[in-house]
Design a protein around this motif. Structure first.
Motif, PDB file in Angstrom:
ATOM      1  N   ARG A  87       0.657  -1.615   0.502  1.00  0.00           N
ATOM      2  CA  ARG A  87       0.155   0.148  -0.246  1.00  0.00           C
ATOM      3  C   ARG A  87       0.686   1.241   0.032  1.00  0.00           C
ATOM      4  O   ARG A  87       0.619   2.483  -1.022  1.00  0.00           O
ATOM      5  CB  ARG A  87      -1.003  -0.195   1.194  1.00  0.00           C
ATOM      6  N   MET A  88       1.488   1.271   0.634  1.00  0.00           N
ATOM      7  CA  MET A  88       2.623   2.013   0.822  1.00  0.00           C
ATOM      8  C   MET A  88       3.237   2.621  -0.857  1.00  0.00           C
ATOM      9  O   MET A  88       3.367   3.833  -1.225  1.00  0.00           O
ATOM     10  CB  MET A  88       4.014   1.918   1.599  1.00  0.00           C
ATOM     11  N   ARG A  89       3.574   1.639  -0.874  1.00  0.00           N
ATOM     12  CA  ARG A  89       4.342   1.653  -2.864  1.00  0.00           C
ATOM     13  C   ARG A  89       4.034   2.406  -3.760  1.00  0.00           C
ATOM     14  O   ARG A  89       3.900   2.823  -4.632  1.00  0.00           O
ATOM     15  CB  ARG A  89       4.815   0.329  -2.862  1.00  0.00           C
ATOM     16  N   GLY A  90       2.363   2.001  -3.631  1.00  0.00           N
ATOM     17  CA  GLY A  90       1.383   1.979  -4.453  1.00  0.00           C
ATOM     18  C   GLY A  90       1.147   4.042  -4.000  1.00  0.00           C
ATOM     19  O   GLY A  90       0.224   3.330  -5.093  1.00  0.00           O
ATOM     20  N   VAL A  91       0.947   4.094  -2.996  1.00  0.00           N
ATOM     21  CA  VAL A  91       0.844   5.408  -3.013  1.00  0.00           C
ATOM     22  C   VAL A  91       1.731   6.351  -3.366  1.00  0.00           C
ATOM     23  O   VAL A  91       2.122   7.291  -4.440  1.00  0.00           O
ATOM     24  CB  VAL A  91       0.781   5.714  -1.781  1.00  0.00           C
ATOM     25  N   LEU A  92       3.063   6.030  -3.490  1.00  0.00           N
ATOM     26  CA  LEU A  92       4.849   6.382  -3.918  1.00  0.00           C
ATOM     27  C   LEU A  92       4.415   6.639  -5.627  1.00  0.00           C
ATOM     28  O   LEU A  92       4.481   7.880  -6.251  1.00  0.00           O
ATOM     29  CB  LEU A  92       5.381   5.879  -2.694  1.00  0.00           C
ATOM     30  N   ARG A  98       8.517  11.785  -6.553  1.00  0.00           N
ATOM     31  CA  ARG A  98       8.908  10.552  -5.330  1.00  0.00           C
ATOM     32  C   ARG A  98       9.488  11.357  -4.328  1.00  0.00           C
ATOM     33  O   ARG A  98       9.522  11.240  -3.457  1.00  0.00           O
ATOM     34  CB  ARG A  98       9.686   9.691  -5.953  1.00  0.00           C
ATOM     35  N   GLU A  99      10.327  12.278  -4.663  1.00  0.00           N
ATOM     36  CA  GLU A  99      11.333  12.668  -3.629  1.00  0.00           C
ATOM     37  C   GLU A  99      10.552  14.043  -2.746  1.00  0.00           C
ATOM     38  O   GLU A  99      10.443  13.392  -1.739  1.00  0.00           O
ATOM     39  CB  GLU A  99      11.978  13.664  -4.056  1.00  0.00           C
ATOM     40  N   ALA A 100       9.634  14.293  -2.707  1.00  0.00           N
ATOM     41  CA  ALA A 100       8.796  15.182  -1.368  1.00  0.00           C
ATOM     42  C   ALA A 100       8.004  14.244  -1.179  1.00  0.00           C
ATOM     43  O   ALA A 100       8.050  15.102  -0.177  1.00  0.00           O
ATOM     44  CB  ALA A 100       7.958  16.571  -2.908  1.00  0.00           C
ATOM     45  N   VAL A 101       7.901  13.467  -1.697  1.00  0.00           N
ATOM     46  CA  VAL A 101       6.572  12.333  -0.919  1.00  0.00           C
ATOM     47  C   VAL A 101       7.819  11.953  -0.259  1.00  0.00           C
ATOM     48  O   VAL A 101       7.016  11.886   1.317  1.00  0.00           O
ATOM     49  CB  VAL A 101       5.663  11.495  -1.626  1.00  0.00           C
ATOM     50  N   LEU A 102       8.749  11.263  -0.177  1.00  0.00           N
ATOM     51  CA  LEU A 102       9.647  10.623   0.359  1.00  0.00           C
ATOM     52  C   LEU A 102       9.682  11.678   1.662  1.00  0.00           C
ATOM     53  O   LEU A 102      10.664  10.980   2.910  1.00  0.00           O
ATOM     54  CB  LEU A 102      10.785   9.985   0.176  1.00  0.00           C
TER      55      LEU A 102
END
Length: 129
Positions: A87-92, A98-102
């Protein structure tokens, strides 16, 4: 839960049903055919409803299936932690930056979780070291 005018339990969201079916399969520790899943759910769902849920979960790659007699036996592709990671990977994967999300994810971690993440990412102390 209170019953409706016809004495039936109120409808649940599909996500709740999927969660219930997944829990039954994870607790079983072995692949189950739809009838076994329906039985372990306490008869709340009809056989055809269970087949539909299992088929959709299989199509979403949440389950594996093998032939057992005239039916398929289903098993989860991973454990609860693995599904959480998916699920976490799916949101990413849904976000273009991706950098902002991480970065935001890390900002929201507790100091304990941040340290754990650092340890997991460190090639000298990470898993399998």
């Amino acid at each position: 839960m209170t019953a409706d005018a016809r004495g039936r339990p109120p409808k649940r969201a599909n996500g709740e049903r999927v969660t219930e079916v997944l829990a039954v399969l994870q607790q079983a520790g072995e692949p189950l055919i739809p009838g076994e899943v329906a039985e372990r759910l306490g008869g709340e769902l009809t056989y055809s409803t269970v087949v539909t849920i299992l088929t959709r979960m299989y199509a979403k790659k949440l389950l594996t299936r093998t032939s057992r007699g005239r039916a398929f036996a289903y098993a989860p592709v991973t454990d609860e932690d693995g599904f959480a990671a998916r699920r976490m990977r799916g949101v990413l994967d849904e976000r273009p930056d991706r950098e902002a999300v991480l970065s935001r994810f890390i900002d929201e971690l507790s100091s304990t979780d941040e340290e754990l993440l650092r340890q997991l990412l460190d090639p000298n102390t990470g898993p399998g070291r």
